[in-house]
Design a protein around this motif. Structure first.
Motif, PDB file in Angstrom:
ATOM      1  N   THR A  13     -46.444   5.414   2.816  1.00 28.91           N
ATOM      2  CA  THR A  13     -45.395   4.773   2.018  1.00 28.91           C
ATOM      3  C   THR A  13     -45.164   3.319   2.417  1.00 28.91           C
ATOM      4  N   PHE A  14     -45.908   2.809   3.377  1.00 31.52           N
ATOM      5  CA  PHE A  14     -45.708   1.436   3.834  1.00 31.52           C
ATOM      6  C   PHE A  14     -45.870   0.393   2.719  1.00 31.52           C
ATOM      7  N   PRO A  15     -46.758   0.613   1.709  1.00 31.49           N
ATOM      8  CA  PRO A  15     -46.815  -0.377   0.628  1.00 31.49           C
ATOM      9  C   PRO A  15     -45.473  -0.591  -0.063  1.00 31.49           C
ATOM     10  N   ILE A  16     -44.646   0.445  -0.140  1.00 31.38           N
ATOM     11  CA  ILE A  16     -43.300   0.293  -0.711  1.00 31.38           C
ATOM     12  C   ILE A  16     -42.451  -0.569   0.220  1.00 31.38           C
ATOM     13  N   PHE A  17     -42.493  -0.292   1.504  1.00 23.33           N
ATOM     14  CA  PHE A  17     -41.688  -1.028   2.477  1.00 23.33           C
ATOM     15  C   PHE A  17     -42.032  -2.512   2.476  1.00 23.33           C
ATOM     16  N   ARG A  18     -43.315  -2.824   2.352  1.00 24.96           N
ATOM     17  CA  ARG A  18     -43.738  -4.227   2.437  1.00 24.96           C
ATOM     18  C   ARG A  18     -43.213  -5.071   1.281  1.00 24.96           C
ATOM     19  N   GLU A  19     -42.695  -4.443   0.245  1.00 27.97           N
ATOM     20  CA  GLU A  19     -42.058  -5.191  -0.836  1.00 27.97           C
ATOM     21  C   GLU A  19     -40.695  -5.741  -0.401  1.00 27.97           C
ATOM     22  N   TYR A  20     -40.133  -5.188   0.687  1.00 29.43           N
ATOM     23  CA  TYR A  20     -38.759  -5.527   1.069  1.00 29.43           C
ATOM     24  C   TYR A  20     -38.630  -6.071   2.494  1.00 29.43           C
ATOM     25  N   ILE A  21     -39.489  -5.646   3.425  1.00 28.20           N
ATOM     26  CA  ILE A  21     -39.395  -6.093   4.817  1.00 28.20           C
ATOM     27  C   ILE A  21     -40.775  -6.546   5.286  1.00 28.20           C
ATOM     28  N   HIS A  22     -40.805  -7.197   6.455  1.00 30.96           N
ATOM     29  CA  HIS A  22     -42.046  -7.815   6.892  1.00 30.96           C
ATOM     30  C   HIS A  22     -42.514  -7.383   8.270  1.00 30.96           C
ATOM     31  N   SER A  23     -41.717  -6.573   8.971  1.00 34.24           N
ATOM     32  CA  SER A  23     -42.126  -6.219  10.324  1.00 34.24           C
ATOM     33  C   SER A  23     -41.549  -4.871  10.724  1.00 34.24           C
ATOM     34  N   THR A  24     -42.022  -4.369  11.867  1.00 29.13           N
ATOM     35  CA  THR A  24     -41.631  -3.051  12.360  1.00 29.13           C
ATOM     36  C   THR A  24     -41.419  -3.118  13.865  1.00 29.13           C
ATOM     37  N   THR A  25     -40.883  -2.014  14.404  1.00 28.67           N
ATOM     38  CA  THR A  25     -40.670  -1.955  15.844  1.00 28.67           C
ATOM     39  C   THR A  25     -41.284  -0.680  16.397  1.00 28.67           C
TER      40      THR A  25
ATOM     41  N   GLY B 260     -33.585   2.734  12.222  1.00 24.44           N
ATOM     42  CA  GLY B 260     -34.577   3.686  11.744  1.00 24.44           C
ATOM     43  C   GLY B 260     -33.983   4.573  10.670  1.00 24.44           C
ATOM     44  N   SER B 261     -32.908   5.264  11.036  1.00 25.22           N
ATOM     45  CA  SER B 261     -32.276   6.191  10.085  1.00 25.22           C
ATOM     46  C   SER B 261     -31.846   5.502   8.806  1.00 25.22           C
ATOM     47  N   ALA B 262     -31.390   4.261   8.888  1.00 26.39           N
ATOM     48  CA  ALA B 262     -30.866   3.574   7.699  1.00 26.39           C
ATOM     49  C   ALA B 262     -31.914   3.488   6.594  1.00 26.39           C
ATOM     50  N   PHE B 263     -33.172   3.364   6.956  1.00 22.67           N
ATOM     51  CA  PHE B 263     -34.223   3.260   5.945  1.00 22.67           C
ATOM     52  C   PHE B 263     -34.400   4.579   5.194  1.00 22.67           C
ATOM     53  N   ALA B 264     -34.362   5.689   5.914  1.00 20.34           N
ATOM     54  CA  ALA B 264     -34.680   6.991   5.299  1.00 20.34           C
ATOM     55  C   ALA B 264     -33.446   7.847   5.045  1.00 20.34           C
TER      56      ALA B 264
ATOM     57  N   ARG C 179     -30.947 -10.915   3.763  1.00 22.45           N
ATOM     58  CA  ARG C 179     -30.861 -12.171   3.007  1.00 22.45           C
ATOM     59  C   ARG C 179     -29.492 -12.820   3.160  1.00 22.45           C
ATOM     60  N   GLU C 180     -28.417 -12.064   2.964  1.00 20.47           N
ATOM     61  CA  GLU C 180     -27.079 -12.642   2.986  1.00 20.47           C
ATOM     62  C   GLU C 180     -26.647 -13.064   4.395  1.00 20.47           C
ATOM     63  N   ALA C 181     -27.086 -12.315   5.396  1.00 22.07           N
ATOM     64  CA  ALA C 181     -26.679 -12.629   6.766  1.00 22.07           C
ATOM     65  C   ALA C 181     -27.647 -13.585   7.450  1.00 22.07           C
ATOM     66  N   GLY C 182     -28.816 -13.795   6.864  1.00 29.71           N
ATOM     67  CA  GLY C 182     -29.795 -14.671   7.478  1.00 29.71           C
ATOM     68  C   GLY C 182     -30.419 -14.082   8.731  1.00 29.71           C
TER      69      GLY C 182
ATOM     70  N   ARG D 226     -34.610   6.789  -4.175  1.00 32.15           N
ATOM     71  CA  ARG D 226     -33.604   6.725  -3.109  1.00 32.15           C
ATOM     72  C   ARG D 226     -34.077   5.814  -1.978  1.00 32.15           C
ATOM     73  N   LEU D 227     -35.348   5.892  -1.657  1.00 35.72           N
ATOM     74  CA  LEU D 227     -35.899   4.994  -0.648  1.00 35.72           C
ATOM     75  C   LEU D 227     -35.746   3.543  -1.074  1.00 35.72           C
ATOM     76  N   ARG D 228     -36.081   3.245  -2.316  1.00 35.29           N
ATOM     77  CA  ARG D 228     -35.963   1.865  -2.789  1.00 35.29           C
ATOM     78  C   ARG D 228     -34.510   1.399  -2.794  1.00 35.29           C
ATOM     79  N   ASN D 229     -33.579   2.272  -3.118  1.00 37.49           N
ATOM     80  CA  ASN D 229     -32.164   1.884  -3.066  1.00 37.49           C
ATOM     81  C   ASN D 229     -31.771   1.479  -1.648  1.00 37.49           C
ATOM     82  N   ASN D 230     -32.229   2.235  -0.651  1.00 41.04           N
ATOM     83  CA  ASN D 230     -31.953   1.874   0.740  1.00 41.04           C
ATOM     84  C   ASN D 230     -32.586   0.542   1.106  1.00 41.04           C
ATOM     85  N   LEU D 231     -33.825   0.362   0.686  1.00 37.61           N
ATOM     86  CA  LEU D 231     -34.532  -0.880   0.998  1.00 37.61           C
ATOM     87  C   LEU D 231     -33.854  -2.088   0.364  1.00 37.61           C
ATOM     88  N   LYS D 232     -33.301  -1.920  -0.816  1.00 38.52           N
ATOM     89  CA  LYS D 232     -32.583  -3.022  -1.464  1.00 38.52           C
ATOM     90  C   LYS D 232     -31.319  -3.387  -0.692  1.00 38.52           C
ATOM     91  N   THR D 233     -30.614  -2.383  -0.185  1.00 37.68           N
ATOM     92  CA  THR D 233     -29.430  -2.656   0.626  1.00 37.68           C
ATOM     93  C   THR D 233     -29.813  -3.394   1.904  1.00 37.68           C
TER      94      THR D 233
END
Length: 389
Positions: free
Chosen positions: A56-68, A248-252, A38-41, A25-32
């Protein structure tokens, strides 16, 4: 990918509470989220205030590159565990933390012009490459719950347009605007009109625009295509601006439950309460703060109790008198030891929990795509004690 969900048999085999993150489920969110970026630039980054399970950050780093980040602790977590400097905002930077925050950050946003004047030179001395911005207040938000409305009258967040100088300080290169909470693309579209109306005159002086969090793009009914169109249109109007979103919520969102167990059943004045080995005030605080009624698996939420013998108020195990929630109708009488499963409990829970009463803290588990349940962390007396010394 099969939509794996922690099964009831596994839950029945548990005798202690646990937050369970479901990897698929986490990966499905990360793909969205990756698709939107990607599509919006644009850049979509993870806000630690809603989710900070660093194992779980190693999973996140497959899809995003930064945090806040919004504190020194979060900024260090981003740099040291996620592996990149953070985009940082705080309503109140302090003398004793600002230097280290600057060293941990790639972007730093000031909440007021007075904070900017006090710290900007110091920040740049610590980190010459840092990009500085200001949080602005569009004076418009559709967030109805006052506790979560950053634009309510008297807000302590951001600078109104009328208080900005015509020419920004030369080292201010970005604006940060946060005014959403679990909102849809339609709300963003309406809000965007206010943001542009009030602040577009300064856009030629900027390099980036951060639209903050609250964009719940992974919710099932969210219009992702509409969000992408809005972002692309904004970028076409201001092609020099890098656009950043930091939900934040959108990821989890909907990535796993909190599994609890029934400890006792008590009754008073016709109200039957199932007391659990978890607490709303300690482990699900938004249920009392927001408030909202969580979804309980295999149970129907009721507005009031009825004569049914399977309707229960759910009670926490702390000494707070109000540590209980609503009424739920189950399909059978509850028994001591059986699981009660609260759905969607991975955002804003693990980061907001506390050790009030020293009650046992739920463990944190990761349900891998393979079906293996790995316990990432269990808590003990030492965790409680170490906070008191």
């Amino acid at each position: 990918m099969e939509d794996m969900k922690i099964d009831i048999q596994t839950c029945r085999g548990m005798d202690r509470p646990m937050y369970i993150l479901e990897e698929n489920r986490l990966r499905n969110n990360l793909k969205t989220i990756q698709r939107v970026a990607r599509e919006a630039g644009v850049e979509v980054i993870l806000a630690f205030k809603a989710y900070a399970l660093w194992k779980t950050f190693p999973i996140f780093r497959e899809y995003i590159h930064s945090t806040t980040a919004s504190s020194l602790a979060e900024a260090r977590l981003g740099l040291e565990e996620f592996g990149s400097p953070t985009h940082t905002f705080s309503p109140a930077y302090t003398d004793y933390e600002i230097d280290e925050i600057a060293r941990c950050s790639s972007h730093l946003q000031f909440n007021s012009l007075s904070q900017y004047e006090r710290f900007h030179q110091r920040v740049r001395r610590q980190n010459p490459a840092i990009q500085l911005g200001l949080r602005v207040n569009p004076e418009y938000s559709e967030v109805e719950t006052e506790l979560y409305n950053p634009c309510a009258p008297g807000t302590r967040f951001g600078i109104a347009a009328e208080k900005l100088p015509a020419d920004l300080p030369e080292d201010i290169v970005g604006f940060h605007c946060h005014c959403h909470c679990e909102s849809g693309a339609d709300v963003f579209e309406r809000t965007l009109h206010h943001i542009e109306d009030k602040f577009a005159r300064w856009f030629p002086q900027l390099k980036w625009m951060n639209f903050g969090g609250g964009h719940l793009m992974t919710r099932a009914d969210y219009d992702v295509s509409r969000l992408v169109r809005l972002l692309k249109a904004f970028r076409s109007r201001y092609p020099w601006l890098q656009v950043i979103l930091e939900p934040g919520s959108a990821f989890a969102w909907q990535t796993g439950p909190l599994v609890s167990q029934v400890v006792d059943v008590v009754e008073d004045h016709g109200i039957r309460t199932a007391i659990l080995n978890v607490s709303f005030t300690c482990h699900m605080p938004d249920c009392l703060e927001m408030p909202y009624s969580p979804t309980v698996r295999f149970a129907e939420h009721m507005d009031a109790p009825d004569a049914s013998s399977t309707v229960y108020r759910l009670g926490g195990n702390s000494c707070l008198s109000g540590d209980f929630m609503g009424y739920w109708k189950f399909d059978h009488p509850l028994e001591v030891g059986e699981p009660v499963i609260f759905e969607d409990m991975l955002h804003y829970t693990t980061v907001k929990t506390n050790t009030f009463n020293g009650i046992s803290h739920p463990s944190i588990g990761l349900l891998h795509e393979s079906g293996e349940l790995e316990v990432l962390r269990s808590y003990s007396y030492e965790d409680y004690k170490s906070r008191m010394d």
